[in-house]
Motif scaffolding. Structure first.
Motif, PDB file in Angstrom:
ATOM      1  N   MET A 108       1.259 -10.131   1.609  1.00  0.00           N
ATOM      2  CA  MET A 108       1.022  -8.972   0.741  1.00  0.00           C
ATOM      3  C   MET A 108      -0.052  -8.072   1.350  1.00  0.00           C
ATOM      4  O   MET A 108      -0.940  -8.538   2.068  1.00  0.00           O
ATOM      5  CB  MET A 108       0.634  -9.403  -0.670  1.00  0.00           C
ATOM      6  CG  MET A 108      -0.707 -10.076  -0.807  1.00  0.00           C
ATOM      7  SD  MET A 108      -1.053 -10.535  -2.533  1.00  0.00           S
ATOM      8  CE  MET A 108      -1.080  -8.937  -3.316  1.00  0.00           C
TER       9      MET A 108
ATOM     10  N   SER B   7      -2.495  -4.394   0.347  1.00  0.00           N
ATOM     11  CA  SER B   7      -2.905  -3.455  -0.690  1.00  0.00           C
ATOM     12  C   SER B   7      -3.950  -2.498  -0.129  1.00  0.00           C
ATOM     13  O   SER B   7      -4.650  -2.811   0.834  1.00  0.00           O
ATOM     14  CB  SER B   7      -3.477  -4.184  -1.911  1.00  0.00           C
ATOM     15  OG  SER B   7      -4.674  -4.861  -1.586  1.00  0.00           O
TER      16      SER B   7
ATOM     17  N   THR C 107       0.422  -1.161  -2.988  1.00  0.00           N
ATOM     18  CA  THR C 107       0.609  -2.585  -2.795  1.00  0.00           C
ATOM     19  C   THR C 107       2.028  -2.855  -2.304  1.00  0.00           C
ATOM     20  O   THR C 107       2.977  -2.153  -2.680  1.00  0.00           O
ATOM     21  CB  THR C 107       0.340  -3.377  -4.094  1.00  0.00           C
ATOM     22  OG1 THR C 107       0.460  -4.777  -3.824  1.00  0.00           O
ATOM     23  CG2 THR C 107       1.327  -3.004  -5.191  1.00  0.00           C
ATOM     24  N   ARG C 108       2.126  -3.860  -1.470  1.00  0.00           N
ATOM     25  CA  ARG C 108       3.427  -4.301  -0.994  1.00  0.00           C
ATOM     26  C   ARG C 108       3.388  -5.817  -0.885  1.00  0.00           C
ATOM     27  O   ARG C 108       2.489  -6.380  -0.258  1.00  0.00           O
ATOM     28  CB  ARG C 108       3.760  -3.687   0.374  1.00  0.00           C
ATOM     29  CG  ARG C 108       5.184  -3.987   0.830  1.00  0.00           C
ATOM     30  CD  ARG C 108       5.517  -3.332   2.147  1.00  0.00           C
ATOM     31  NE  ARG C 108       6.883  -3.635   2.552  1.00  0.00           N
ATOM     32  CZ  ARG C 108       7.416  -3.303   3.735  1.00  0.00           C
ATOM     33  NH1 ARG C 108       6.689  -2.649   4.625  1.00  0.00           N
ATOM     34  NH2 ARG C 108       8.666  -3.626   4.012  1.00  0.00           N
TER      35      ARG C 108
ATOM     36  N   LYS D 102       9.730  -6.438  -5.929  1.00  0.00           N
ATOM     37  CA  LYS D 102       9.826  -4.987  -6.036  1.00  0.00           C
ATOM     38  C   LYS D 102       8.697  -4.422  -6.890  1.00  0.00           C
ATOM     39  O   LYS D 102       8.225  -3.322  -6.635  1.00  0.00           O
ATOM     40  CB  LYS D 102      11.184  -4.597  -6.651  1.00  0.00           C
ATOM     41  CG  LYS D 102      12.377  -4.914  -5.763  1.00  0.00           C
ATOM     42  CD  LYS D 102      13.680  -4.494  -6.450  1.00  0.00           C
ATOM     43  CE  LYS D 102      14.885  -4.813  -5.562  1.00  0.00           C
ATOM     44  NZ  LYS D 102      16.164  -4.427  -6.236  1.00  0.00           N
ATOM     45  N   ASP D 103       8.297  -5.175  -7.913  1.00  0.00           N
ATOM     46  CA  ASP D 103       7.251  -4.709  -8.821  1.00  0.00           C
ATOM     47  C   ASP D 103       6.205  -5.812  -8.987  1.00  0.00           C
ATOM     48  O   ASP D 103       6.171  -6.518 -10.003  1.00  0.00           O
ATOM     49  CB  ASP D 103       7.860  -4.341 -10.184  1.00  0.00           C
ATOM     50  CG  ASP D 103       6.845  -3.712 -11.115  1.00  0.00           C
ATOM     51  OD1 ASP D 103       5.810  -3.231 -10.627  1.00  0.00           O
ATOM     52  OD2 ASP D 103       7.082  -3.708 -12.335  1.00  0.00           O
ATOM     53  N   PRO D 104       5.314  -5.981  -8.009  1.00  0.00           N
ATOM     54  CA  PRO D 104       4.335  -7.079  -8.041  1.00  0.00           C
ATOM     55  C   PRO D 104       3.162  -6.777  -8.969  1.00  0.00           C
ATOM     56  O   PRO D 104       2.103  -6.317  -8.536  1.00  0.00           O
ATOM     57  CB  PRO D 104       3.884  -7.182  -6.582  1.00  0.00           C
ATOM     58  CG  PRO D 104       4.032  -5.782  -6.055  1.00  0.00           C
ATOM     59  CD  PRO D 104       5.204  -5.177  -6.777  1.00  0.00           C
ATOM     60  N   THR D 105       3.331  -7.051 -10.250  1.00  0.00           N
ATOM     61  CA  THR D 105       2.303  -6.711 -11.230  1.00  0.00           C
ATOM     62  C   THR D 105       1.055  -7.587 -11.107  1.00  0.00           C
ATOM     63  O   THR D 105       0.051  -7.320 -11.773  1.00  0.00           O
ATOM     64  CB  THR D 105       2.865  -6.849 -12.652  1.00  0.00           C
ATOM     65  OG1 THR D 105       3.371  -8.187 -12.831  1.00  0.00           O
ATOM     66  CG2 THR D 105       3.988  -5.856 -12.889  1.00  0.00           C
TER      67      THR D 105
ATOM     68  N   ALA E  89      -0.600  -7.985  -8.260  1.00  0.00           N
ATOM     69  CA  ALA E  89      -1.283  -7.608  -7.023  1.00  0.00           C
ATOM     70  C   ALA E  89      -2.776  -7.373  -7.211  1.00  0.00           C
ATOM     71  O   ALA E  89      -3.567  -7.607  -6.297  1.00  0.00           O
ATOM     72  CB  ALA E  89      -0.629  -6.369  -6.420  1.00  0.00           C
TER      73      ALA E  89
ATOM     74  N   ALA F 189       3.391   0.385  -6.132  1.00  0.00           N
ATOM     75  CA  ALA F 189       4.476  -0.321  -5.443  1.00  0.00           C
ATOM     76  C   ALA F 189       5.509   0.621  -4.827  1.00  0.00           C
ATOM     77  O   ALA F 189       6.455   0.159  -4.190  1.00  0.00           O
ATOM     78  CB  ALA F 189       5.168  -1.277  -6.412  1.00  0.00           C
TER      79      ALA F 189
ATOM     80  N   ASP G  17      11.439 -11.153  -9.159  1.00  0.00           N
ATOM     81  CA  ASP G  17      10.776 -10.385 -10.216  1.00  0.00           C
ATOM     82  C   ASP G  17      11.060 -10.951 -11.603  1.00  0.00           C
ATOM     83  O   ASP G  17      10.231 -10.828 -12.509  1.00  0.00           O
ATOM     84  CB  ASP G  17      11.221  -8.914 -10.144  1.00  0.00           C
ATOM     85  CG  ASP G  17      10.617  -8.190  -8.958  1.00  0.00           C
ATOM     86  OD1 ASP G  17       9.483  -7.718  -9.081  1.00  0.00           O
ATOM     87  OD2 ASP G  17      11.277  -8.116  -7.898  1.00  0.00           O
TER      88      ASP G  17
END
Length: 795
Positions: free
Chosen positions: A172, A174, A193-194, A199-202, A204, A367, A403
């Motif tokens: 990951m 950020s 953030t990646r 797809k949606d890393p809440t 992070a 994201a 996810d």
């Protein structure tokens, strides 16, 4: 003329090569891991450089045939001669030194090391970056999760790497922007953030807090363990310091000092290296890890840079976490993180109004950043393995829908389990107490897929022992997520334990075993409206207007002379307030996660009964107050207290008075926090009371012998109460505690440790409490209570 031209070309080439740029990396020969802060110098000169946190170094003016000497504490010295073939990129592979140094109790070098550390401690306040008036910076963060093969068979390592398609297990990145204002206002926004596979890393935003921002606090906290900082006041008596090397240049001197806990000192300590610069006697670099090996090992490396020739400020922060036995000792899971700090600005004119109680926030577009953004903000380029990780893990994540698992985790933290349009309410599923024995049933709430602004829920349960059905429902309108502002309409036909109203409900957490021993309940039928909101960051309000019809499920009659009844109707306006000054939150997993406060937390509960309103029978005022706090003191441990008080101005039925503070039950011998351990559940009844629960946890300060490290706690509980009209309560047994109720306990945790999934230890302990004073029982043995404890630890 042509000879002059040829001469100048020759001279230019020699100068160009003579002042060659030499770059490289210093690594451990066996593990190939980079060695941070290694010393590299040109032989027979005072010219030196130091490798960075990642082991990388750069010489800007190295001449042909010069020899580079590389030294690192605990390793053999390496040498390297510069020539035309090897000047482009150098890899120094250093070998661990197996020469054992003689043990010296005190020598001149150690005396000098102590003097230097004393100066560092004296300058801590000036050098601590969090004692600046204000600052802001940007950071690029990268975390890689992998399996580390410790097998001696190289083929095993190759086979394992192929199993995960020659990529990292997880990765990951950020980009964050942080601002800080003294003394403790801080906001950090994750603007990008990646995360591989999501797809949606809440989650992070949680990844920004694996290590302390600076190395100047008296205690360095890793995984809820407070380790004594080697540069805290009084540390010279606890730590042994030794000068390993000295580097000098035209301006300053850098002392490389090793540190470790002194023998026979019982405290949670660190070991590692301090690089002390005589410019303000500040920490220039630091390497630290727990001195004792646990289930989880962590190592931090921090590099500081001098800003404006005046302030030392963090520049690089690395951490390495290793789960030593997970999934197995030969192939532990590792987590390596890097943080690069840039765009540092100090002593800015910031305003308090720019800050909120959310210390870390995830930007809603974080994201969705494109490759142009990442190319601009990445401090280090992605390697081929990094790029492959995104390709491989992203495809696996899409196929397995990572996810969706993340959304399950989000809901579990809220005591719910998600289905498609509804969530199962786990708090209403399979409840246990001594009155119902087991309640079979569950609850449901609609979720955001059904509607974002409204939630409809309900529950249904059946008690095995009492053979009665309980049910209820509610509608919640979500007005403002930011202020946690909700409006609600509720109805329920349910049970409530006597004495459980008011601040007792604040004890309703996952590990509150007190609810298991409840056996005295009132059945109630209630309809009400509610308002829930947060104000001024620290106040959490809950207002309710209720109309309740109550029937005791035990033999009881209330008789105040003018009227006599068993069941009653009660119309109330109820207020519950929680005040936590400077409580901090991390916005993550689609919710605000509290990281606590160092200040006392205050609970206030007020209830106003209205006679004749909605046929109410009772007119009264009832108020309760509770204050609780935990205070960690260096070298002493953690002191925790909870003080409670309550008052009712009228004679009320049994179920509305104060009782239930006892937790002694022969069949459930567990220590239950903030209760009287030697008192039976409903032993005393009061309409006014004061209780104090005081404990001190010494941690591992008193006993340490190899793996046997019990944790000792001392407890003192006291209570007082009174009841105005004893004769009003018929057919139910109770006492009053108009004298002080006293008990003292000694608790020892981690007497036995059991491995839990190779990640942590489940610790079993025991405690003994003694009841004494006015309410002591006649027989000594009846005053002594033995109970057991359960906890989790990584040590």
């Amino acid at each position: 003329m042509k000879y002059k031209f040829a001469f100048f070309v020759y001279l230019f080439l020699n100068i160009s090569y003579g002042q060659a740029l030499l770059q490289g990396t210093v690594v451990d020969k066996e593990t190939k891991q980079p060695l941070a802060f290694a010393n590299l110098s040109i032989k027979n000169t005072n010219i030196y450089v130091m490798s960075d946190v990642n082991g990388k170094f750069t010489f800007t003016n190295v001449s042909k045939n010069e020899v580079i000497v590389c030294s690192y504490v605990g390793y053999e010295i390496g040498e390297f001669q510069v020539n035309e073939e090897n000047s482009k990129k150098v890899v120094f592979e250093l070998t661990l030194s197996h020469n054992e140094l003689p043990v010296v109790v005190v020598n001149a070098t150690d005396y000098l090391a102590n003097q230097i550390i004393t100066k560092v401690i004296a300058n801590k306040e000036k050098n601590n970056p969090e004692h600046l008036k204000s600052f802001q910076y940007s950071s690029y963060n990268k975390i890689i999760c992998d399996y580390k093969s410790l097998s001696e068979n190289k083929n095993d390592s190759i086979k394992f790497r192929k199993k995960i398609k020659e990529s990292h297990f997880f990765m990951m990145e950020s980009v964050t922007e942080r601002k800080f204002m003294s003394p403790d206002l801080s906001n950090e926004v994750v603007i990008a953030t990646r995360v591989s596979g999501f797809k949606d890393p809440t989650f992070a935003s949680i990844a920004t807090d694996f290590q302390p921002f600076s190395f100047y606090n008296d205690n360095i906290k890793f995984f809820n363990v407070n380790y004594l900082n080697p540069i805290s006041k009084g540390s010279i008596k606890k730590y042994k310091f030794h000068i390993e090397d000295t580097l000098t240049n035209e301006k300053d001197t850098i002392y490389i000092i090793s540190y470790k806990p002194r023998a026979h000192k019982n405290f949670d300590g660190l070991k590692g290296l301090l690089y002390i610069n005589t410019k303000k006697y500040a920490v220039q670099n630091v390497i630290a890890s727990p001195a004792e090996k646990g289930r989880i090992d962590i190592k931090i490396q921090q590099k500081y840079a001098l800003n404006d020739e005046e302030y030392w400020f963090p520049e690089q922060l690395n951490f390495a976490i290793q789960l030593n036995d997970y999934p197995n000792p030969k192939r532990p899971l590792t987590l390596d993180g890097k943080t690069y700090i840039t765009n540092v600005k100090l002593n800015l004119p910031l305003d308090k109004k720019q800050f909120s109680n959310q210390v870390v926030v995830l930007d809603e577009h974080a994201a969705a950043r494109d490759s142009v953004f990442w190319d601009k903000h990445r401090v280090e380029s992605l390697s081929s393995i990094d790029k492959k990780t995104y390709r491989v893990i992203d495809s696996i994540g899409a196929k397995m829908n990572f996810d969706s698992y993340l959304s399950i985790m989000e809901k579990l933290m809220q005591n719910r389990f998600p289905l498609k349009y509804v969530d199962i309410d786990l708090s209403k599923t399979l409840m246990v107490n001594k009155y119902e024995n087991l309640r079979i049933g569950t609850g449901f709430y609609t979720n955001d897929r059904f509607a974002k602004k409204i939630s409809i829920g309900g529950f249904l349960g059946y008690g095995i022992k009492d053979e009665q059905v309980k049910y209820g429902g509610e509608v919640i309108v979500k007005v403002s997520k930011k202020n946690e502002f909700n409006l609600g309409l509720q109805y329920q036909n349910n049970l409530i334990e006597t004495g459980y109203l008011g601040i007792q409900s604040s004890l309703n957490d996952f590990f509150n075993f007190r609810k298991f021993i409840g056996y005295q309940y009132d059945q109630f039928n209630q309809i009400g409206v509610s308002i829930h909101f947060r104000s001024f960051n620290y106040f959490l309000w809950d207002l309710r207007l209720n109309q309740t019809k109550t029937n005791p499920k035990y033999n009881y009659e209330f008789n105040n002379g003018s009227q006599s009844y068993t069941g009653y109707k009660n119309s109330t306006l109820d207020l519950n307030l929680r005040f936590a000054y400077k409580e901090k939150f991390i916005s993550s997993l689609n919710q605000n996660i509290s990281i606590g406060t160092q200040y006392p937390v205050v609970f206030i509960s007020y209830s106003r009964g209205f006679k004749n309103l909605f046929e109410g029978n009772l007119n009264y005022n009832k108020i309760e107050l509770a204050i609780e706090q935990s205070v960690f003191t260096k070298n002493l441990g953690t002191t925790t207290y909870r003080a409670e008080a309550g008052y009712v101005d009228q004679s009320l039925p049994y179920g509305l008075l104060f009782t239930g503070e006892g937790s002694y039950d022969k069949s459930v011998v567990l220590i239950m926090k903030n209760t009287f351990q030697t008192m039976t559940p409903y032993e005393f009844l009061s309409d006014k009371y004061v209780n104090l629960f005081l404990s001190h946890n010494f941690g591992g300060l008193l006993f340490k012998k190899n793996k046997f490290q019990p944790i000792l706690s001392w407890h003192n509980n006291l209570g007082w109460g009174a009841l105005s009209d004893l004769t009003h309560h018929k057919f139910v047994a109770f006492k009053t505690k108009t004298k002080l109720f006293l008990e003292t306990g000694l608790q020892v945790d981690n007497l036995i440790k059991i491995n839990c999934l190779n990640i942590a230890n489940i610790g079993f302990g025991a405690g003994t409490y003694y009841r004494y004073g006015y309410y002591a029982n006649p027989e000594f043995k009846d005053n002594l209570v033995f109970k057991f404890t359960l906890n989790f630890s990584i040590k």
